[in-house]
Design a protein around this motif. Structure first.
Motif, PDB file in Angstrom:
ATOM      1  N   MET A  59       8.759  -2.388  -3.220  1.00  0.00           N
ATOM      2  CA  MET A  59       7.287  -2.753  -3.237  1.00  0.00           C
ATOM      3  C   MET A  59       7.154  -4.112  -2.925  1.00  0.00           C
ATOM      4  SD  MET A  59       6.268  -0.165  -4.277  1.00  0.00           S
ATOM      5  CE  MET A  59       4.425   0.097  -5.336  1.00  0.00           C
ATOM      6  N   LEU A  60       7.607  -4.965  -3.253  1.00  0.00           N
ATOM      7  CA  LEU A  60       7.284  -6.754  -3.057  1.00  0.00           C
ATOM      8  C   LEU A  60       7.156  -6.471  -1.174  1.00  0.00           C
ATOM      9  CD1 LEU A  60       9.666  -8.376  -5.306  1.00  0.00           C
ATOM     10  CD2 LEU A  60       7.198  -8.198  -5.432  1.00  0.00           C
ATOM     11  N   THR A  61       8.151  -5.794  -0.793  1.00  0.00           N
ATOM     12  CA  THR A  61       8.058  -5.655   0.745  1.00  0.00           C
ATOM     13  C   THR A  61       6.979  -5.467   0.706  1.00  0.00           C
ATOM     14  OG1 THR A  61      10.086  -5.386   0.561  1.00  0.00           O
ATOM     15  CG2 THR A  61       9.179  -5.663   2.252  1.00  0.00           C
ATOM     16  N   LEU A  62       5.900  -4.224   0.414  1.00  0.00           N
ATOM     17  CA  LEU A  62       5.260  -3.504   0.573  1.00  0.00           C
ATOM     18  C   LEU A  62       3.923  -4.513   0.196  1.00  0.00           C
ATOM     19  CD1 LEU A  62       5.932   0.087  -0.743  1.00  0.00           C
ATOM     20  CD2 LEU A  62       5.951  -0.108   1.768  1.00  0.00           C
ATOM     21  N   ALA A 101      13.337  -9.469   0.258  1.00  0.00           N
ATOM     22  CA  ALA A 101      12.618  -9.149  -1.102  1.00  0.00           C
ATOM     23  C   ALA A 101      13.933  -9.187  -1.941  1.00  0.00           C
ATOM     24  CB  ALA A 101      11.770  -8.665  -2.002  1.00  0.00           C
ATOM     25  N   ALA A 102      14.925  -7.560  -0.914  1.00  0.00           N
ATOM     26  CA  ALA A 102      15.796  -7.858  -1.868  1.00  0.00           C
ATOM     27  C   ALA A 102      17.471  -8.569  -1.622  1.00  0.00           C
ATOM     28  CB  ALA A 102      16.746  -6.389  -1.257  1.00  0.00           C
ATOM     29  N   ALA A 125       0.729  -3.071  -7.929  1.00  0.00           N
ATOM     30  CA  ALA A 125       1.265  -2.305  -6.831  1.00  0.00           C
ATOM     31  C   ALA A 125       1.522  -1.039  -7.395  1.00  0.00           C
ATOM     32  CB  ALA A 125       1.770  -2.525  -5.655  1.00  0.00           C
ATOM     33  N   LYS A 126       2.290  -0.195  -8.323  1.00  0.00           N
ATOM     34  CA  LYS A 126       2.702   0.394  -9.035  1.00  0.00           C
ATOM     35  C   LYS A 126       1.223   0.839  -9.599  1.00  0.00           C
ATOM     36  CE  LYS A 126       6.636   0.454 -11.015  1.00  0.00           C
ATOM     37  NZ  LYS A 126       6.925   1.906 -10.433  1.00  0.00           N
ATOM     38  N   ASP A 127       0.347   0.651 -10.063  1.00  0.00           N
ATOM     39  CA  ASP A 127      -0.714   1.341 -11.230  1.00  0.00           C
ATOM     40  C   ASP A 127      -1.273   1.386 -10.382  1.00  0.00           C
ATOM     41  OD1 ASP A 127      -1.335   1.599 -13.538  1.00  0.00           O
ATOM     42  OD2 ASP A 127      -3.238   0.664 -12.467  1.00  0.00           O
ATOM     43  N   ARG A 128      -1.454   1.157  -8.820  1.00  0.00           N
ATOM     44  CA  ARG A 128      -2.790   0.907  -8.346  1.00  0.00           C
ATOM     45  C   ARG A 128      -2.475   2.108  -6.647  1.00  0.00           C
ATOM     46  NH1 ARG A 128      -6.439  -4.391  -8.821  1.00  0.00           N
ATOM     47  NH2 ARG A 128      -6.028  -4.157 -11.400  1.00  0.00           N
ATOM     48  N   ALA A 131       3.018   4.758   2.462  1.00  0.00           N
ATOM     49  CA  ALA A 131       3.918   4.481   1.842  1.00  0.00           C
ATOM     50  C   ALA A 131       4.149   3.357   0.410  1.00  0.00           C
ATOM     51  CB  ALA A 131       4.408   2.920   2.633  1.00  0.00           C
ATOM     52  N   PHE A 132       3.289   3.393  -0.399  1.00  0.00           N
ATOM     53  CA  PHE A 132       3.626   3.137  -1.942  1.00  0.00           C
ATOM     54  C   PHE A 132       3.663   4.024  -3.016  1.00  0.00           C
ATOM     55  CE2 PHE A 132       1.157  -0.617   0.676  1.00  0.00           C
ATOM     56  CZ  PHE A 132       1.000  -1.816  -0.262  1.00  0.00           C
ATOM     57  N   GLN A 133       2.750   5.059  -1.860  1.00  0.00           N
ATOM     58  CA  GLN A 133       2.657   6.420  -2.958  1.00  0.00           C
ATOM     59  C   GLN A 133       4.559   7.111  -2.823  1.00  0.00           C
ATOM     60  OE1 GLN A 133      -0.482   9.046  -1.765  1.00  0.00           O
ATOM     61  NE2 GLN A 133      -1.278   6.776  -1.473  1.00  0.00           N
ATOM     62  N   ASP A 134       4.416   7.090  -1.468  1.00  0.00           N
ATOM     63  CA  ASP A 134       6.094   7.067  -1.905  1.00  0.00           C
ATOM     64  C   ASP A 134       7.559   6.229  -2.439  1.00  0.00           C
ATOM     65  OD1 ASP A 134       5.229   9.437   0.112  1.00  0.00           O
ATOM     66  OD2 ASP A 134       5.689   8.326   2.086  1.00  0.00           O
ATOM     67  N   ALA A 135       7.035   4.940  -1.913  1.00  0.00           N
ATOM     68  CA  ALA A 135       7.793   4.398  -3.203  1.00  0.00           C
ATOM     69  C   ALA A 135       8.303   4.528  -4.593  1.00  0.00           C
ATOM     70  CB  ALA A 135       7.683   2.924  -3.132  1.00  0.00           C
ATOM     71  N   GLU A 136       6.770   4.458  -5.091  1.00  0.00           N
ATOM     72  CA  GLU A 136       5.608   5.096  -6.613  1.00  0.00           C
ATOM     73  C   GLU A 136       7.066   6.184  -6.664  1.00  0.00           C
ATOM     74  OE1 GLU A 136       5.214   4.573 -10.467  1.00  0.00           O
ATOM     75  OE2 GLU A 136       5.874   3.021  -8.960  1.00  0.00           O
ATOM     76  N   PHE A 137       6.926   7.444  -5.982  1.00  0.00           N
ATOM     77  CA  PHE A 137       7.093   8.356  -6.674  1.00  0.00           C
ATOM     78  C   PHE A 137       8.917   8.683  -6.132  1.00  0.00           C
ATOM     79  CE2 PHE A 137       9.448  12.456  -4.400  1.00  0.00           C
ATOM     80  CZ  PHE A 137       9.127  13.376  -6.092  1.00  0.00           C
ATOM     81  N   ALA A 138       9.450   8.174  -5.195  1.00  0.00           N
ATOM     82  CA  ALA A 138      10.332   7.980  -5.413  1.00  0.00           C
ATOM     83  C   ALA A 138      11.676   7.054  -6.185  1.00  0.00           C
ATOM     84  CB  ALA A 138      11.314   7.582  -4.203  1.00  0.00           C
ATOM     85  N   PHE A 139      11.023   6.994  -7.077  1.00  0.00           N
ATOM     86  CA  PHE A 139      11.722   5.940  -8.423  1.00  0.00           C
ATOM     87  C   PHE A 139      11.204   6.718  -9.307  1.00  0.00           C
ATOM     88  CE2 PHE A 139      11.978   2.705 -11.974  1.00  0.00           C
ATOM     89  CZ  PHE A 139      12.663   2.982 -11.461  1.00  0.00           C
ATOM     90  N   SER A 140       9.421   6.273  -9.769  1.00  0.00           N
ATOM     91  CA  SER A 140       9.454   7.393 -10.885  1.00  0.00           C
ATOM     92  C   SER A 140       9.549   8.748 -11.179  1.00  0.00           C
ATOM     93  CB  SER A 140       8.274   6.749 -11.002  1.00  0.00           C
ATOM     94  OG  SER A 140       7.726   5.390 -11.451  1.00  0.00           O
ATOM     95  N   GLY A 141       8.834   9.134 -10.473  1.00  0.00           N
ATOM     96  CA  GLY A 141       9.440  10.992 -10.384  1.00  0.00           C
ATOM     97  C   GLY A 141      10.920  11.597  -9.637  1.00  0.00           C
ATOM     98  N   GLY A 142      11.396  10.549  -9.139  1.00  0.00           N
ATOM     99  CA  GLY A 142      12.551  11.318  -8.466  1.00  0.00           C
ATOM    100  C   GLY A 142      14.146  10.755  -9.185  1.00  0.00           C
ATOM    101  N   VAL A 143      13.737   8.954  -9.874  1.00  0.00           N
ATOM    102  CA  VAL A 143      15.004   8.710 -10.264  1.00  0.00           C
ATOM    103  C   VAL A 143      14.763   8.988 -11.554  1.00  0.00           C
ATOM    104  CG1 VAL A 143      16.391   6.555 -10.275  1.00  0.00           C
ATOM    105  CG2 VAL A 143      15.470   7.104  -8.353  1.00  0.00           C
ATOM    106  N   LEU A 144      13.699   8.689 -12.147  1.00  0.00           N
ATOM    107  CA  LEU A 144      13.953   8.930 -13.644  1.00  0.00           C
ATOM    108  C   LEU A 144      13.353  10.549 -13.487  1.00  0.00           C
ATOM    109  CD1 LEU A 144      11.490   5.779 -14.384  1.00  0.00           C
ATOM    110  CD2 LEU A 144      13.967   5.973 -14.332  1.00  0.00           C
ATOM    111  N   GLY A 145      12.578  11.141 -13.105  1.00  0.00           N
ATOM    112  CA  GLY A 145      12.414  12.701 -13.404  1.00  0.00           C
ATOM    113  C   GLY A 145      13.619  13.558 -12.987  1.00  0.00           C
ATOM    114  N   GLY A 146      13.855  13.365 -11.485  1.00  0.00           N
ATOM    115  CA  GLY A 146      14.276  14.593 -10.944  1.00  0.00           C
ATOM    116  C   GLY A 146      13.823  15.203  -9.965  1.00  0.00           C
ATOM    117  N   ALA A 147      12.806  15.631  -9.455  1.00  0.00           N
ATOM    118  CA  ALA A 147      11.870  15.755  -8.651  1.00  0.00           C
ATOM    119  C   ALA A 147      12.412  15.188  -7.208  1.00  0.00           C
ATOM    120  CB  ALA A 147      10.332  15.405  -8.921  1.00  0.00           C
ATOM    121  N   THR A 148      11.939  15.865  -6.562  1.00  0.00           N
ATOM    122  CA  THR A 148      12.386  15.971  -4.565  1.00  0.00           C
ATOM    123  C   THR A 148      11.557  15.684  -4.353  1.00  0.00           C
ATOM    124  OG1 THR A 148      12.857  18.451  -4.108  1.00  0.00           O
ATOM    125  CG2 THR A 148      14.729  17.032  -5.226  1.00  0.00           C
TER     126      THR A 148
END
Length: 706
Positions: free
Chosen positions: A236-239, A245-246, A342-345, A352-369
């Motif tokens: 998210m910082l990179t975007l 950032a890493a 960035a995450k909130d909006r 790319a922002f949406q993909d990054a947000e989903f990859a963690f909040s939906g994927g890592v935390l929820g298991g969605a693909t």
């Protein structure tokens, strides 16, 4: 119940291809309408989907699987979901119905005005991913520039206050998270000890993972989530324009800041305590007890400065966060706020922002693909921005007056059943019993939709400016709250939008509220057998009623004030019963090594058990002494308990189940259904005997309201 502050912050295009509504949702809506037209229950011959049952399972071994087991073995959780539940299914259905209404506006957009035009343009702008991508990250970078321009912590605190005015809360249909732009959340709501007045409240915040445990636990799953979150922060910082950032350690510094916040946070079991989280302070007292954060700058920019009183929720956490704020380097705080914005909006930013947000909040935390369909997220944000303008046409099209009338009757019957239970309580003192029944008599049930609809005159919606619309909608709502802070409280105001499949109890207003979106099969089907409806929506009604007498609701008197109105003897008797329920749920293992938290889920567990008992009484009263008919070999009592279990037909991915246990106040679905083991009538209905896995000896059955 969340912290006091969190409870205060309380839901077409030319040339743009639109995703289709999934055929399953269309088919379901058509099947329901066809069944209703024929005067038949949507599911089965009496309102229960008996094809979902697994009759190889004894009811006394696992009642949830007995009713839902075949479904559980065959169901496929959608790729964009961490879980599949009846509530989510109904939210998806109402979302798709709202989408149809809004998209039907597009061909006549030129003739629209007022709120209809605003709704159409807001949604059309959000759904236009190509236009959002074409703008790039420029709208976000303008906000990031002001964050970076802050020369000291006071200036950054002022930027947080400005951003807080543009924040509108979490969308209501469960599709996407939102993130408050400050580590101490603030909001305006009713004063629990003076519910006719509004007050400013605040409490702990600032975490990008669900709660403190995700940062502090050291098991393998937690360590994996922590590493993934550090990578997510870096992404998210990179975007947002922060190079490397890493590798430069900037992402790690943001994570370390949040971990320190997590160490200061109260556990959820304490955050839901109405007494512990009611701490009124003057601004001078707040500054003295929580130095380090420039409160004048933060609250002043949010429009909340100069108030006579602030209600502080988790005092130790707020003090700890303020201290951290003072000790953390300014660039780290700026990076942290950049990530939050960035995450909130994300939905109003390039894909790319949406993909990054989903990859963690939906994927890592929820298991969605797979990310949720864009239209469904756009509906959520549009409905959040203009709740009543979206809900009114939905009600006109999808909520018949007969449903409201039938619910009025059900609610009245369940309230009468609760009154009988209170009147006959063996453990409550007579003087408290009188007050408890007076509180029940003062209840205001609200069914379907509010009495009056809001206007959104003055909200500027600019077609083509998704990011700006998001901010302006938040500011419009915030300014409305500010404008009435010194006026009388509107005690008929809804805190949940009518299209939502959910329900709630308002302690301050002595209300129970059932939105129209919830009053659909399997929760309520006017053509189902009454036993099923009493086991389903009747249980929910009883659940919400009993919340007013649970471990927190019992602290609010008939006028909705946080006050002690039980005698010490009453409290002691109630505490003994609560302790037994905590122990019972502590013993349930949801995942290997991860048990349900009985104290954290206590309020909901009380309501689940009490709601079932009250609804059963109401069903018996509705029979007026006549025996219930046998239908397809099932008795009325069996259909009642089957209706209850069907409501909790939920399938979890492991990550989502873990999140539910660690950060939720409800027990997961199967164990909510197991509340039947505390009810004598269930044993008789299904011939449950010693040796069955769910069997409890009569002395071990937890009975609160008898």
């Amino acid at each position: 119940m969340r912290s006091f502050a969190a409870a205060l912050v309380p839901l077409l295009l030319a040339g743009t291809a639109l995703a289709e509504t999934p055929p399953s949702r269309l088919a379901e809506a058509e099947a329901r309408d066809e069944a209703a037209a024929k005067g038949k229950a949507q599911w089965g011959s009496f309102g229960v989907d008996t094809a979902s049952a697994d009759k190889s399972v004894k009811p006394g071994d696992d009642f949830w699987s007995y009713v839902n087991g075949t479904w559980a073995k065959t169901v496929e959780i959608p790729a964009d979901r961490g879980a599949l539940s009846q509530v989510q299914r109904l939210n998806d259905l109402s979302g798709s119905q709202v989408r149809t209404i809004i998209e039907e506006m597009e061909p006549r957009r030129a003739s629209l005005s007022g709120d209809d035009a605003r709704v159409a343009d807001y949604y059309a702008t959000l759904i236009d991913q190509a236009a959002i991508d074409a703008k790039g990250a420029a709208p976000l970078m303008a906000d990031v520039a002001t964050i970076r321009a802050a020369k000291d912590r006071a200036a950054l605190a002022a930027e947080m206050g400005k951003a807080a005015r543009q924040w509108q809360g979490t969308p209501p249909l469960g599709r996407m998270p939102r993130y408050f732009p400050a580590p101490v959340e603030v909001g305006i709501g009713q004063d629990p000890k003076n519910p006719t007045s509004y007050v400013v409240g605040m409490g702990q915040g600032g975490l990008g993972m669900p709660n403190r445990d995700y940062y502090l636990k050291d098991d393998a799953d937690s360590v994996k989530a922590q590493a993934a979150y550090r990578d997510h922060v870096a992404a998210m910082l990179t975007l947002a324009g922060v190079p490397k950032a890493a590798t430069t350690g900037r992402a790690k510094a943001v994570y370390d800041f949040e971990r320190a916040i997590a160490e200061a946070h109260w556990p959820l079991a304490d955050s839901r305590d109405a007494d512990k989280t009611y701490n009124p302070m003057t601004l001078a007292e707040l500054k003295a007890k929580a130095p380090g954060l420039d409160w004048d700058a933060y609250l002043g920019a949010a429009g909340l400065g100069g108030r006579p009183t602030y209600i502080v929720g988790e005092t130790g956490a707020v003090t700890g966060i303020a201290k951290l704020w003072a000790a953390t380097p300014l660039p780290v705080l700026q990076d942290w706020m950049t990530v939050r914005i960035a995450k909130d909006r994300a939905l109003a930013l390039p894909k790319a922002f949406q993909d990054a947000e989903f990859a963690f909040s939906g994927g890592v935390l929820g298991g969605a693909t797979e990310a949720p369909a864009r239209w469904s997220q756009a509906i959520e944000l549009t409905a959040t921005a203009m709740t009543d303008a979206v809900s009114k046409p939905y009600i006109e099209r999808h909520f018949p007056p007969a449903t409201k009338a039938a619910m009025d009757d059900l609610v009245a019957n369940v309230i009468a059943a609760m009154d009988r239970r209170l009147a006959g309580l063996s453990w409550m003192t007579p003087e408290t019993k009188v007050k408890a029944r007076a509180k029940l008599a003062a209840f205001t049930p609200m069914i379907g939709y509010p009495d009056t609809w809001r206007s959104y005159d003055g909200l500027q919606v600019v077609k083509g400016d998704a990011y700006g619309n998001l901010k302006r909608a938040g500011a419009f709502d915030w300014d409305r709250s500010l404008a009435r802070i010194d006026r009388p409280v509107d005690r008929r105001e809804w805190w949940m939008m009518p299209i939502t499949a959910n329900a709630y109890a308002s302690f301050q207003n002595n209300q129970i509220v059932f939105p129209a979106g919830y009053l659909q099969p399997p929760h309520f089907d006017p053509y189902a057998d009454p036993a099923v409806n009493y086991g389903a929506i009747g249980y929910v009604i009883g659940h919400e009623i009993s919340h007013h007498f649970d471990d927190q609701g019992s602290k609010f008197d008939p006028e909705g004030r946080l006050a002690t109105w039980w005698t010490p003897a009453d409290i002691a008797a109630f505490d003994a019963r609560k302790a037994k329920l905590v122990a019972q749920y502590d013993g349930y293992e949801a995942l290997p090594g991860l048990n349900i938290r009985g104290q954290q889920t206590l309020g909901e567990n009380i309501a689940d058990n009490a709601g079932l008992a009250i609804a059963y009484d109401a069903y018996q009263l509705s029979l007026k002494g006549k025996p219930a008919p046998v239908i397809d070999g099932t008795t009325g009592d069996q259909r009642f308990f089957m209706g209850r279990a069907q409501v909790n037909k939920v399938a979890f991915r492991e990550a989502e189940l873990r999140k539910s246990v660690l950060s939720g106040v409800h027990s997961p679905s199967k164990w909510r259904t197991w509340a039947v083991r505390n009810h004598d009538a269930w044993y008789k209905a299904f011939d449950v005997k010693p040796g069955d896995k769910l069997y409890l000896a009569p002395a071990d059955r937890v009975k609160i309201w008898e």
